[in-house]
Design an enzyme around this catalytic site. Structure first.
Site, mmCIF file in Angstrom:
data_model
loop_
_atom_site.group_PDB
_atom_site.id
_atom_site.type_symbol
_atom_site.label_atom_id
_atom_site.label_comp_id
_atom_site.label_asym_id
_atom_site.label_seq_id
_atom_site.Cartn_x
_atom_site.Cartn_y
_atom_site.Cartn_z
ATOM 1 N N GLU A 1 0.780 -1.234 0.651
ATOM 2 C CA GLU A 1 0.329 0.249 -0.089
ATOM 3 C C GLU A 1 0.400 0.941 -0.705
ATOM 4 O O GLU A 1 2.343 1.824 0.690
ATOM 5 C CB GLU A 1 -0.761 -0.427 1.267
ATOM 6 N N ASP B 1 -1.078 -2.818 11.135
ATOM 7 C CA ASP B 1 -2.006 -1.649 11.934
ATOM 8 C C ASP B 1 -3.193 -2.114 11.470
ATOM 9 O O ASP B 1 -3.535 -2.299 10.825
ATOM 10 C CB ASP B 1 -1.348 -0.225 11.866
ATOM 11 N N ASP C 1 -5.191 0.188 10.252
ATOM 12 C CA ASP C 1 -5.651 0.212 8.507
ATOM 13 C C ASP C 1 -4.472 -1.254 7.567
ATOM 14 O O ASP C 1 -4.794 -0.892 6.633
ATOM 15 C CB ASP C 1 -4.639 2.081 8.726
#
Ligand code: 0RA
Length: 634
Positions: free
Chosen positions: A421, A496, A498
């Protein structure tokens, strides 16, 4: 009141408070897994009595009022005053966090991670607990509330025989859901009965007035028969091996006509679904014994270069059970991986036994060798066919997205696509990769929630387009497996919340639009660490990587007094290339999970209900279900 008594009391209260304040540190969480961990802790104490030969019957009852009881006919917990606490031994064990190990002389005592404090942890997390002990001619009983005794241990009535019964009611203020699952409990009890041949385990469901009994005189062989139900076995007589030396080892296995394999492993009768050293040693022993047998006997047939582990495991069903003395270290809150160095105790004796068995059972061995050679041939043939349709033909190359950093290898099976990401994670991944076989595709932001978007809208999404172009297969009706460009597709998101969210979105996408890739085992979840923990300093410093806050706390718990340095990785982008390489990219050292669909109906339901709801729920989904994934690639 003596001074030591006061100190003792303060210690106990501190211990209780610690458990109630951070249950996750002790039982992995307060969801369904944590709730059932309570049962496993209590059950394992009774199972230990059985393992040590003191008991052959365990009675479990799911009570109509939400409680559960586990009764064994073992020696009974001693009721005398314990010199270390000045309290009776039952109270000492169930109210004292540091009591377990010291008070228990069981040869195979394991409290996997809890080091014998399981009873006290369960007590602390229970609204109410009752312990009954038959010993010294009497039935004794003591009751507790949230870990504190409600009264003394009482002699109730004269009673013959010995045994222990623990009944508890989980604290509803701690657990999100405090109803036990009959299915989970039934499954676990049956597994224990399979693992300990001859042990009878009874399960009573009070609300239904029903009871069932698990007892398997043939142990692992019976287990194997159940796993093989409805499948064709290639030899009627499964391989069964027992070895008792520095460690106790028992293996039962058989090959079926299926293409998949199933290897279930256990340490001290506790399941280790993420494998570990015992499982690796098992795989090596099997591959090496069979490979040697085939090569020595007939040599390799023309056209195949070698026999791989995968060829050997095709259709394999196996149960591997090892027992170790003393306290055993497991990894992960719920003990799912086993890390002690036992490979050298497992591989040589097993390999030897298997080689002997192959030579003594020529008919079965020939059938097996034939099957393994066939899968090696099939593998070689399909690779050749694939290589013909070059994945790098000029026209297809043009359609690749610009931000894909492709790899150079032409051989699909060895290549890996890492989906990361953001550009910064993309940058570090490019530095950390082996460009020969690892490709990197950075995607931006949160991709569409495919569970809520229309198919049209989704196909128009740029991130989805570059993902599908990179993979090469097309999707939906246009899906063509033969055009798959990578052997492994690895979702590598930050450790985490996200990151878990994005990983869940990607998993949903694969499950909905490219399900064959999941079914055929091409989709993986990388496991980037959240923390680096350096213990000690200078030359003696040891570095450990952990995946969650709970793991971190767990690790630190045992390190008081030592110098510790903790580094939290805010994201993959902040990890230096060397760390990223060791922990998540280098096949020699990384840990990653292969995504599989255990139960399609169930998976469907989970995606339907969870997507589009609040983030915390999604997070718990990915955490729990990634952990259920069985095939660990190491
Ligand atoms: C400590 C010492 C002894 C047995 C036990 C604990 C024990 C614990 C549990 C928990 C559930 N069932 C249990 N059964 C026994 C040894 C006592 C002796 O030497 O007689």
């Amino acid at each position: 009141m003596s001074e030591s008594y006061t100190v003792e009391k303060i210690q106990v209260l501190k211990g209780l408070r610690a458990v109630r304040k951070r249950p996750g540190m002790y039982i992995g969480g307060t969801g369904p897994e944590g709730l059932h961990q309570l049962v496993w802790e209590i059950l394992d104490n009774s199972v230990d009595e059985a393992l040590n030969g003191y008991c052959d019957l365990i009675d479990v009852a799911l009570l109509a009022d939400g409680g559960i009881s586990v009764a064994d006919h073992g020696r009974g917990i001693p009721v005398e005053i314990h010199p270390a606490t000045g309290k009776n031994t039952v109270e000492t064990i169930f109210c004292n966090l540091h009591a377990g190990g010291k008070f228990d002389e069981n040869a195979y005592k394991v409290a996997g991670g809890l080091h014998g404090v399981g009873g006290a942890v369960v007590n602390a997390l229970s609204e109410r607990m009752v312990v009954e002990v038959s010993r010294n001619g009497f039935l004794h009983r003591q009751e507790y509330r949230r870990g504190k005794p409600s009264g003394p241990l009482e002699k109730i009535i004269p009673a013959a025989g010995t045994g222990t019964k623990v009944t508890f009611w989980p604290d509803p203020t701690i657990f999100e859901e405090h109803r036990f699952s009959q299915d989970l409990i039934r499954e676990r009890l049956e597994i224990k009965a399979f693992l300990i041949a001859g042990l009878t385990i009874r399960l009573t469901i009070e609300s239904e007035g029903s009871a069932e009994t698990f007892v398997y005189p043939e142990g692992l062989t019976d287990f194997l028969k159940k796993l093989a139900e409805g499948k064709t076995m290639i030899d009627a007589q499964p391989f069964h091996f027992r070895h008792d030396n520095d460690l106790r080892l028992e293996v039962a296995m058989v090959w079926t006509e299926e293409t998949s394999s199933k290897i279930l492993t256990f340490v001290n009768s506790i399941p280790t679904p993420s494998g570990g050293t015992h499982e690796t040693a098992f795989r090596n022993a099997v591959t090496r014994a069979i490979r040697t047998y085939i090569e020595k006997r007939n040599g390799l047939p023309k056209g195949i270069k070698g026999i791989s582990g995968e060829d050997v495991r095709e259709g394999l069903l196996a149960v591997v059970s090892v027992y170790l003395h003393g306290n055993v270290e497991f990894q992960g809150q719920t003990k799912e991986r086993f890390n002690s160095n036992v490979g050298h105790l497992v591989e040589p004796p097993l390999r030897n036994a298997l080689e002997t068995w192959l030579h003594q059972n020529p008919t079965q061995a020939a059938a097996l060798a034939g099957r393994v050679v066939l899968s090696a041939q099939a593998r070689t043939a399909s690779r050749a066919a694939r290589d013909e349709v070059s994945r790098k033909s000029a026209t297809r190359r043009l359609t690749l997205p610009g931000k894909l950093a492709d790899c150079s290898s032409q051989s699909r099976d060895e290549t890996e696509l890492f989906i990361v990401e953001g550009d910064s994670a993309g940058g570090s991944s490019k530095q950390a990769r082996d460009r020969k076989f690892q490709a990197i595709l950075p995607i931006r932001g949160k991709i569409l929630n495919v569970e809520q978007a229309s198919a049209e809208k989704m196909k128009a999404n740029k991130e989805i387009q570059s993902l599908v172009q990179s993979i090469g297969t097309g999707m939906g009706k246009a899906f063509d497996y033969a055009r798959l460009r990578y052997g492994k597709i690895v979702i590598n998101c930050d450790a985490d919340v996200d990151g878990h969210h994005i990983a869940t979105l990607l998993l949903t996408f694969f499950y909905r639009y490219l399900p064959d890739l999941v079914r055929k085992g091409h989709v993986y979840l990388a496991m980037p660490p959240l923390y680096r923990i350096t213990i000690g300093s200078g030359k003696k410093a040891a570095v450990r990587y952990v995946f969650s806050d709970t793991d971190k706390e767990r690790l630190l718990k045992g390190k008081n007094g030592k110098e510790v340095e903790i580094q939290r990785f805010k994201g993959l982008g902040e990890m230096d290339a060397a760390t990223l390489k060791t922990t998540t990219m280098n096949p020699e050292t990384r840990t990653m999970l292969r995504v599989s669909i255990d139960d399609e109906g169930k998976t469907d339901e989970i995606f339907d209900t969870l997507m589009g709801k609040d983030v915390r729920k999604r997070f718990s989904f990915i955490k729990e279900h990634a952990r259920e994934v069985r095939d660990l690639d190491i």
